[in-house]
Design an enzyme around this catalytic site. Structure first.
Site, short mmCIF file in Angstrom:
data_model
loop_
_atom_site.label_atom_id
_atom_site.label_comp_id
_atom_site.label_asym_id
_atom_site.label_seq_id
_atom_site.Cartn_x
_atom_site.Cartn_y
_atom_site.Cartn_z
N THR A 133 38.56 44.20 32.20
CA THR A 133 37.72 43.90 33.36
C THR A 133 36.66 42.89 32.95
O THR A 133 36.78 42.25 31.90
CB THR A 133 37.13 45.19 33.97
OG1 THR A 133 36.50 44.87 35.21
CG2 THR A 133 36.13 45.88 33.07
N ASN A 134 35.63 42.72 33.76
CA ASN A 134 34.56 41.77 33.43
C ASN A 134 33.21 42.34 33.83
O ASN A 134 33.14 43.45 34.36
CB ASN A 134 34.84 40.42 34.11
CG ASN A 134 34.95 40.57 35.62
OD1 ASN A 134 34.02 40.97 36.29
ND2 ASN A 134 36.14 40.30 36.14
N ASP A 135 32.15 41.57 33.61
CA ASP A 135 30.79 42.07 33.80
C ASP A 135 30.26 42.02 35.23
O ASP A 135 29.09 42.31 35.46
CB ASP A 135 29.81 41.26 32.93
CG ASP A 135 29.86 41.70 31.48
OD1 ASP A 135 30.20 42.86 31.24
OD2 ASP A 135 29.55 40.87 30.61
N SER A 136 31.10 41.66 36.18
CA SER A 136 30.61 41.55 37.56
C SER A 136 30.00 42.87 38.03
O SER A 136 30.58 43.93 37.85
CB SER A 136 31.77 41.17 38.48
OG SER A 136 31.34 41.24 39.83
N ALA A 172 34.74 38.68 41.14
CA ALA A 172 35.17 38.09 39.87
C ALA A 172 36.59 38.60 39.61
O ALA A 172 36.79 39.73 39.16
CB ALA A 172 34.23 38.50 38.75
#
Ligand code: CTP
Ligand code: CA
Length: 226
Positions: A33-36, A100
């Site tokens: 996943t990502n930091d969104s 994101a």
């Protein structure tokens, strides 16, 4: 209550807003996943609704709760998000892609928890469909807004994305700037259309950015309908 007195300039407009990060499964207990945080998309949903829009928020993983009173469709992967957006596409007047979306997902998703074996392991990734580009290609009446998070050559990259993805507007943020980007309550953005720079906004809350952006969307839609 925060938006008491907001003019209903988006009354009756059907709006789809995506927020948060997508989750791309590797196995039943692991994912990419990502930091969104989802804050920008959630702010857009709140403000758009206060301006009279009929909002559906399509949310991936967010680190803040979605306020009650907003219609939310929860999704996990980019593929799920694509399906959720396409289901509502024909009916939508405005689509804002603040999510994101993971550019790649694991080629294979293991049905069982992957066991550790050799010293090295390789995970093969495959490109996800670009949701914004897909809707841009099919656009009829829809007003389409993209986001671009950049660390360099902001204008060049943002305009390239706007053109490739057939957006009406693109909101670019230089995530290296203080107060911009992932996780913060503020944002520092520039807005572009096909002709180039539309606006440079100073550092402001994500709610403030949402309001400024939605005012411009409403204005442009009203002009287009004249
Ligand atoms: N986007 C999308 N589907 C994807 C990837 C991105 O809809 N599979 C959307 C994002 O929601 C955002 C816009 O495209 O509105 C730009 O995303 P960004 O990651 O900045 O651009 P990319 O085209 O993915 O290019 P890169 O990551 O290489 O900069
Ligand atoms: Ca990307």
């Amino acid at each position: 209550i925060r938006f008491f007195g907001e003019k209903k300039i988006l009354e009756g407009k059907k709006m789809v807003i995506t927020a948060g990060g997508t989750v791309e499964r590797i196995d039943p207990v692991r994912y990419l996943t990502n930091d969104s945080s989802g804050k920008m998309g959630i702010a857009l949903a709140e403000v758009a609704q206060s301006m009279g829009a009929d909002v559906t928020l399509i949310a991936g993983k967010t680190s803040v709760p979605v306020p009650s009173g907003i219609r939310v469709v929860k999704v996990e992967s980019a593929q799920d998000m694509l399906e959720a957006v396409m289901e509502r596409f024909d009916d939508s007047d405005v689509i804002i892609k603040a999510a994101a979306v993971a550019d790649y997902r694991p080629l294979e998703r293991a049905q069982q928890k992957i066991k550790k074996k050799s010293e090295e392991m390789t995970l093969t990734l495959i490109k996800n469909t670009d949701i914004l580009q897909t809707i841009g290609q099919r656009k009829t009446k829809q007003f389409i807004v993209g986001f671009a998070a950049e660390t360099e050559n902001v204008e060049e990259h943002a305009l390239d994305k706007l053109r490739r993805k057939h957006c009406d507007l693109i909101v670019a943020n230089d995530v290296t700037q203080e107060g911009a980007g992932f996780g913060t309550d503020t944002n520092v953005v520039r807005i572009y259309d096909a002709a180039g720079l539309v606006d440079i906004l100073p550092i402001m809350s994500k709610l403030g950015v949402a309001r400024e952006l939605l005012l411009r969307i409403a204005e442009r839609m009203a002009k287009g309908a004249e």
